[in-house]
Design a protein around this motif. Structure first.
Motif, PDB file in Angstrom:
ATOM      1  N   VAL A   1     110.134  42.019 -15.818  1.00 47.11           N
ATOM      2  CA  VAL A   1     111.219  42.024 -16.812  1.00 47.11           C
ATOM      3  C   VAL A   1     111.401  43.442 -17.365  1.00 47.11           C
ATOM      4  CG1 VAL A   1     111.982  41.156 -19.064  1.00 47.11           C
ATOM      5  CG2 VAL A   1     110.908  39.602 -17.416  1.00 47.11           C
ATOM      6  N   GLN A   2     112.618  43.952 -17.289  1.00 46.27           N
ATOM      7  CA  GLN A   2     112.938  45.255 -17.864  1.00 46.27           C
ATOM      8  C   GLN A   2     112.744  45.195 -19.384  1.00 46.27           C
ATOM      9  OE1 GLN A   2     114.224  48.334 -16.682  1.00 46.27           O
ATOM     10  NE2 GLN A   2     113.628  47.643 -14.643  1.00 46.27           N
ATOM     11  N   HIS A   3     112.170  46.252 -19.948  1.00 46.22           N
ATOM     12  CA  HIS A   3     111.982  46.315 -21.396  1.00 46.22           C
ATOM     13  C   HIS A   3     111.880  47.768 -21.835  1.00 46.22           C
ATOM     14  CE1 HIS A   3     107.953  46.216 -19.646  1.00 46.22           C
ATOM     15  NE2 HIS A   3     107.498  46.802 -20.740  1.00 46.22           N
ATOM     16  N   ARG A   4     112.144  47.975 -23.127  1.00 47.60           N
ATOM     17  CA  ARG A   4     112.052  49.309 -23.720  1.00 47.60           C
ATOM     18  C   ARG A   4     111.449  49.176 -25.116  1.00 47.60           C
ATOM     19  NH1 ARG A   4     117.340  52.572 -25.260  1.00 47.60           N
ATOM     20  NH2 ARG A   4     117.515  50.698 -26.519  1.00 47.60           N
ATOM     21  N   PRO A   5     110.181  49.585 -25.286  1.00 44.98           N
ATOM     22  CA  PRO A   5     109.601  49.585 -26.629  1.00 44.98           C
ATOM     23  C   PRO A   5     110.056  50.814 -27.411  1.00 44.98           C
ATOM     24  CG  PRO A   5     107.937  50.145 -24.982  1.00 44.98           C
ATOM     25  CD  PRO A   5     109.213  49.893 -24.250  1.00 44.98           C
ATOM     26  N   TRP A   6     110.194  50.636 -28.723  1.00 41.28           N
ATOM     27  CA  TRP A   6     110.565  51.764 -29.583  1.00 41.28           C
ATOM     28  C   TRP A   6     110.129  51.476 -31.014  1.00 41.28           C
ATOM     29  CZ3 TRP A   6     114.332  50.917 -33.434  1.00 41.28           C
ATOM     30  CH2 TRP A   6     115.092  49.742 -33.295  1.00 41.28           C
ATOM     31  N   ALA A   7     110.017  52.568 -31.780  1.00 34.80           N
ATOM     32  CA  ALA A   7     109.588  52.451 -33.175  1.00 34.80           C
ATOM     33  C   ALA A   7     110.280  53.525 -34.004  1.00 34.80           C
ATOM     34  CB  ALA A   7     108.078  52.618 -33.272  1.00 34.80           C
ATOM     35  N   GLU A   8     110.702  53.148 -35.193  1.00 38.13           N
ATOM     36  CA  GLU A   8     111.340  54.107 -36.108  1.00 38.13           C
ATOM     37  C   GLU A   8     110.306  55.000 -36.780  1.00 38.13           C
ATOM     38  OE1 GLU A   8     113.560  51.573 -38.692  1.00 38.13           O
ATOM     39  OE2 GLU A   8     115.065  51.137 -37.161  1.00 38.13           O
ATOM     40  N   GLU A   9     109.088  54.494 -36.936  1.00 35.81           N
ATOM     41  CA  GLU A   9     107.969  55.252 -37.499  1.00 35.81           C
ATOM     42  C   GLU A   9     106.743  54.957 -36.645  1.00 35.81           C
ATOM     43  OE1 GLU A   9     107.489  54.287 -41.624  1.00 35.81           O
ATOM     44  OE2 GLU A   9     109.520  54.881 -42.135  1.00 35.81           O
ATOM     45  N   GLU A  10     105.704  55.756 -36.811  1.00 30.39           N
ATOM     46  CA  GLU A  10     104.527  55.602 -35.957  1.00 30.39           C
ATOM     47  C   GLU A  10     103.943  54.194 -36.021  1.00 30.39           C
ATOM     48  OE1 GLU A  10     101.459  58.799 -34.993  1.00 30.39           O
ATOM     49  OE2 GLU A  10     100.446  57.583 -36.530  1.00 30.39           O
ATOM     50  N   VAL A  11     103.619  53.675 -34.851  1.00 25.92           N
ATOM     51  CA  VAL A  11     103.021  52.356 -34.684  1.00 25.92           C
ATOM     52  C   VAL A  11     101.699  52.533 -33.940  1.00 25.92           C
ATOM     53  CG1 VAL A  11     103.284  50.109 -33.534  1.00 25.92           C
ATOM     54  CG2 VAL A  11     105.250  51.176 -34.640  1.00 25.92           C
ATOM     55  N   HIS A  12     100.692  51.765 -34.339  1.00 30.28           N
ATOM     56  CA  HIS A  12      99.406  51.732 -33.645  1.00 30.28           C
ATOM     57  C   HIS A  12      99.298  50.376 -32.965  1.00 30.28           C
ATOM     58  CE1 HIS A  12      97.522  54.784 -36.688  1.00 30.28           C
ATOM     59  NE2 HIS A  12      98.594  55.253 -36.065  1.00 30.28           N
ATOM     60  N   MET A  13      98.887  50.390 -31.687  1.00 28.91           N
ATOM     61  CA  MET A  13      98.828  49.142 -30.934  1.00 28.91           C
ATOM     62  C   MET A  13      97.562  49.041 -30.100  1.00 28.91           C
ATOM     63  SD  MET A  13     102.607  48.460 -29.390  1.00 28.91           S
ATOM     64  CE  MET A  13     102.695  49.987 -28.491  1.00 28.91           C
ATOM     65  N   LEU A  14      97.269  47.808 -29.703  1.00 27.75           N
ATOM     66  CA  LEU A  14      96.246  47.502 -28.722  1.00 27.75           C
ATOM     67  C   LEU A  14      96.981  46.988 -27.488  1.00 27.75           C
ATOM     68  CD1 LEU A  14      93.036  46.937 -28.353  1.00 27.75           C
ATOM     69  CD2 LEU A  14      93.773  44.567 -28.541  1.00 27.75           C
ATOM     70  N   LEU A  15      96.622  47.507 -26.333  1.00 34.93           N
ATOM     71  CA  LEU A  15      97.201  47.081 -25.064  1.00 34.93           C
ATOM     72  C   LEU A  15      96.080  46.603 -24.156  1.00 34.93           C
ATOM     73  CD1 LEU A  15      99.411  50.254 -24.370  1.00 34.93           C
ATOM     74  CD2 LEU A  15     100.094  48.173 -25.586  1.00 34.93           C
ATOM     75  N   ILE A  16      96.367  45.628 -23.318  1.00 36.82           N
ATOM     76  CA  ILE A  16      95.413  45.185 -22.298  1.00 36.82           C
ATOM     77  C   ILE A  16      96.170  45.109 -20.985  1.00 36.82           C
ATOM     78  CG2 ILE A  16      93.822  43.386 -21.538  1.00 36.82           C
ATOM     79  CD1 ILE A  16      93.601  42.502 -24.492  1.00 36.82           C
ATOM     80  N   GLU A  17      95.686  45.858 -19.984  1.00 30.77           N
ATOM     81  CA  GLU A  17      96.345  45.892 -18.677  1.00 30.77           C
ATOM     82  C   GLU A  17      95.290  45.983 -17.587  1.00 30.77           C
ATOM     83  OE1 GLU A  17      98.889  49.323 -18.704  1.00 30.77           O
ATOM     84  OE2 GLU A  17     100.378  48.337 -19.989  1.00 30.77           O
ATOM     85  N   PRO A  18      95.589  45.475 -16.392  1.00 29.93           N
ATOM     86  CA  PRO A  18      94.662  45.696 -15.279  1.00 29.93           C
ATOM     87  C   PRO A  18      94.425  47.197 -15.101  1.00 29.93           C
ATOM     88  CG  PRO A  18      96.333  44.091 -14.658  1.00 29.93           C
ATOM     89  CD  PRO A  18      96.753  44.671 -15.982  1.00 29.93           C
ATOM     90  N   THR A  19      93.177  47.592 -14.901  1.00 32.16           N
ATOM     91  CA  THR A  19      92.857  49.005 -14.725  1.00 32.16           C
ATOM     92  C   THR A  19      93.725  49.591 -13.619  1.00 32.16           C
ATOM     93  OG1 THR A  19      90.606  48.660 -15.480  1.00 32.16           O
ATOM     94  CG2 THR A  19      91.001  50.634 -14.161  1.00 32.16           C
ATOM     95  N   GLY A  20      94.333  50.752 -13.915  1.00 34.32           N
ATOM     96  CA  GLY A  20      95.177  51.428 -12.948  1.00 34.32           C
ATOM     97  C   GLY A  20      96.652  51.124 -13.072  1.00 34.32           C
ATOM     98  N   THR A  21      97.032  50.215 -13.991  1.00 34.95           N
ATOM     99  CA  THR A  21      98.447  49.894 -14.180  1.00 34.95           C
ATOM    100  C   THR A  21      99.142  51.075 -14.842  1.00 34.95           C
ATOM    101  OG1 THR A  21      97.982  47.535 -14.432  1.00 34.95           O
ATOM    102  CG2 THR A  21     100.081  48.325 -15.317  1.00 34.95           C
ATOM    103  N   PRO A  22     100.198  51.613 -14.226  1.00 36.99           N
ATOM    104  CA  PRO A  22     100.914  52.734 -14.860  1.00 36.99           C
ATOM    105  C   PRO A  22     101.707  52.253 -16.069  1.00 36.99           C
ATOM    106  CG  PRO A  22     101.937  52.142 -12.764  1.00 36.99           C
ATOM    107  CD  PRO A  22     100.729  51.277 -12.924  1.00 36.99           C
ATOM    108  N   ASN A  23     101.581  52.963 -17.208  1.00 30.30           N
ATOM    109  CA  ASN A  23     102.242  52.503 -18.432  1.00 30.30           C
ATOM    110  C   ASN A  23     103.763  52.537 -18.319  1.00 30.30           C
ATOM    111  OD1 ASN A  23     102.269  55.392 -18.628  1.00 30.30           O
ATOM    112  ND2 ASN A  23     102.523  55.243 -20.830  1.00 30.30           N
ATOM    113  N   SER A  24     104.282  53.342 -17.402  1.00 31.73           N
ATOM    114  CA  SER A  24     105.737  53.431 -17.227  1.00 31.73           C
ATOM    115  C   SER A  24     106.256  52.478 -16.159  1.00 31.73           C
ATOM    116  CB  SER A  24     106.110  54.860 -16.843  1.00 31.73           C
ATOM    117  OG  SER A  24     105.556  55.174 -15.570  1.00 31.73           O
ATOM    118  N   GLY A  25     105.351  51.767 -15.496  1.00 28.85           N
ATOM    119  CA  GLY A  25     105.741  50.920 -14.383  1.00 28.85           C
ATOM    120  C   GLY A  25     105.816  51.692 -13.076  1.00 28.85           C
ATOM    121  N   ASP A  26     105.638  53.025 -13.127  1.00 30.01           N
ATOM    122  CA  ASP A  26     105.749  53.891 -11.958  1.00 30.01           C
ATOM    123  C   ASP A  26     104.630  54.929 -12.026  1.00 30.01           C
ATOM    124  OD1 ASP A  26     106.458  55.667  -9.943  1.00 30.01           O
ATOM    125  OD2 ASP A  26     108.371  56.231 -10.845  1.00 30.01           O
ATOM    126  N   ALA A  27     103.767  54.955 -11.013  1.00 28.16           N
ATOM    127  CA  ALA A  27     102.623  55.868 -11.019  1.00 28.16           C
ATOM    128  C   ALA A  27     103.042  57.335 -11.141  1.00 28.16           C
ATOM    129  CB  ALA A  27     101.786  55.667  -9.760  1.00 28.16           C
TER     130      ALA A  27
END
Length: 116
Positions: A81-107
């Protein structure tokens, strides 16, 4: 073995959209990240995308609307699913992904894997 202080790990860096791995869990990276502004539209063809907001307010644009998350809220973008995260001010997050997954969807455009 020691407990992992997520807030302490987040204090170790200031750049945005550059996740840091703080633990590994069954072949997955558990990461913290700071975000601000817009990220590009992208999709992950082979995995879902997990977001858990620790601080701030995150918006995730989707083809059919926008999901807004506050502290303690999470959302999973289904694989492909196409998506675009954004924030008006700084956000702190926790992410869980399979090791090696590119955060942009493209290595080729992904942030390098960094371990704290």
């Amino acid at each position: 073995m020691n407990a992992i202080d997520l807030h302490g790990k987040l204090e170790l860096f200031s750049d945005h959209w550059a996740p840091r791995t703080v633990a590994e869990y069954n072949g997955h990276d558990v990461m913290v990240v700071k975000v601000n502004g817009e990220y590009r539209w992208h999709a992950h063809p082979d995995t879902d995308d997990f977001f858990l907001v620790l601080k701030g307010r995150l918006h995730i644009d989707l083809p059919d609307g926008t999901v807004t998350l506050g502290p303690g809220q999470m959302f999973v973008v289904p694989r492909g699913v196409q998506h675009r995260p954004w924030a008006e001010e700084e956000v702190h997050m926790l992410l869980i992904e399979p090791t090696g997954t590119p955060n942009s969807g493209d290595a080729a455009t992904a942030a390098p894997r960094r371990v704290l």
